[in-house]
Design an enzyme around this catalytic site. Sequence first.
Site, PDB file in Angstrom:
ATOM      1  N   LYS A  60      -5.309 141.038  83.597  1.00 26.91           N
ATOM      2  CA  LYS A  60      -4.412 142.011  82.962  1.00 26.91           C
ATOM      3  C   LYS A  60      -3.131 142.164  83.772  1.00 26.91           C
ATOM      4  CE  LYS A  60      -8.255 144.367  80.707  1.00 26.91           C
ATOM      5  NZ  LYS A  60      -9.176 145.508  80.608  1.00 26.91           N
ATOM      6  N   GLN A 114     -10.368 150.762  84.124  1.00 27.67           N
ATOM      7  CA  GLN A 114     -11.316 149.699  83.782  1.00 27.67           C
ATOM      8  C   GLN A 114     -12.740 150.255  83.724  1.00 27.67           C
ATOM      9  OE1 GLN A 114     -10.456 146.670  82.801  1.00 27.67           O
ATOM     10  NE2 GLN A 114     -12.526 145.887  82.605  1.00 27.67           N
ATOM     11  N   ASP A 137      -5.647 152.024  76.071  1.00 27.01           N
ATOM     12  CA  ASP A 137      -6.952 151.456  75.723  1.00 27.01           C
ATOM     13  C   ASP A 137      -7.482 152.053  74.416  1.00 27.01           C
ATOM     14  OD1 ASP A 137      -8.401 149.455  76.992  1.00 27.01           O
ATOM     15  OD2 ASP A 137      -8.719 150.674  78.790  1.00 27.01           O
TER      16      ASP A 137
HETATM   17  N1  GUN Z   1     -14.328 146.908  80.056  1.00 25.67           N
HETATM   18  C1  GUN Z   1     -14.628 145.964  79.122  1.00 25.67           C
HETATM   19  N2  GUN Z   1     -13.669 145.916  78.162  1.00 25.67           N
HETATM   20  C2  GUN Z   1     -12.753 146.848  78.487  1.00 25.67           C
HETATM   21  C3  GUN Z   1     -11.531 147.274  77.876  1.00 25.67           C
HETATM   22  O1  GUN Z   1     -11.095 146.784  76.825  1.00 25.67           O
HETATM   23  N3  GUN Z   1     -10.867 148.266  78.536  1.00 25.67           N
HETATM   24  C4  GUN Z   1     -11.344 148.831  79.679  1.00 25.67           C
HETATM   25  N4  GUN Z   1     -10.621 149.810  80.235  1.00 25.67           N
HETATM   26  N5  GUN Z   1     -12.465 148.468  80.255  1.00 25.67           N
HETATM   27  C5  GUN Z   1     -13.167 147.476  79.666  1.00 25.67           C
END
Ligand code: GUN
Length: 309
Positions: A60, A114, A137
């Site tokens: 990311k 995350q 998100d």
């Molecule tokens: N963990 C697995 N997928 C995601 C996501 O799309 N966003 C976040 N913040 N954590 C994750």
Amino acid sequence: MASQSEHKATVIDGKLIAQTIRSEIAEEVRQLSEKYGKVPGLAVVIVGNRKDSQSYVGMKRKACAEVGIQSFDMDLPEQISEAELVSKVHELNANPDVHVFEQSIVILAGILVQLPLPKHINEEKVLSEISLAKDVDGFHPLNIGKLAMKDREPLFQPCTPKGCLELLHRSGVSIKGKRAVVVGRSNIVGLPVSLLLLKADATVTVVHSRSNDQESIIREADIIIAAAGQPMMIKGSWIKPGAAVIDVGTNAVDDPSRKTGYRLVGDVDFNEACKIAGCITPVPGGVGPMTVAMLLKNTLEGAKRVIVQ
Ligand code: GUN
């Protein structure tokens, strides 16, 4: 239609589609910087040392840099208390957006925490503390609530579900009126993707670990979204001929023939499915790159709401 032995599904190249979207975002970021002297910023928060989370977060951050979005790293120790984490989130919420980067002002448009968080931290509490306007998100309960309601729009849609629909859209698969079956009911993928499909006028069924007769329900689907986290559970014979198959699963399975000792497989038996489906996403190289592209898109949209009045 071709006989089963010669039929070959169209493989949806998620990597290529994501790259196209990233180029579109990079161009928009460049224009924002030129016109307003401002660029989007994203705070990426990770708690602890989970290898998979670190790898996702690394991707990311790298993707942000590629399109000109300024990412802010916040790497926090596993032992951090819930109160301390919430207070970090509050600091980011209040961030007055005054960082200067290469002569542009950075607008802190998004906050990503995350998941999963360590067990001692209440995920619901932390996610509900993120400012609605920075919830790139789309996991804030109010954003999810609006996603679930007719004629309401969340400020942000969750990235992986949004990526699944974007893949269908850019591959020419229409959703309206179709039978869609979502396999899995997680908060991150299964549930929100079912809500998005409903908003797009599909007839939606969610199959989960307690569902009876999963196989025959899945066989009715024009569109399958597989998000169960079960390696290769969906067999070729479970798929309706010509169906569109979006495989969200990313499962590591032992493979002694590889240097790493493992390989990644989806929730769908790809080789079998290719003989039946109309189109299908591979693993890796399908949905994964789209999650990151949608995060960048949400961050850009959030920044535009602040910059372009
Ligand atoms: N963990 C697995 N997928 C995601 C996501 O799309 N966003 C976040 N913040 N954590 C994750």
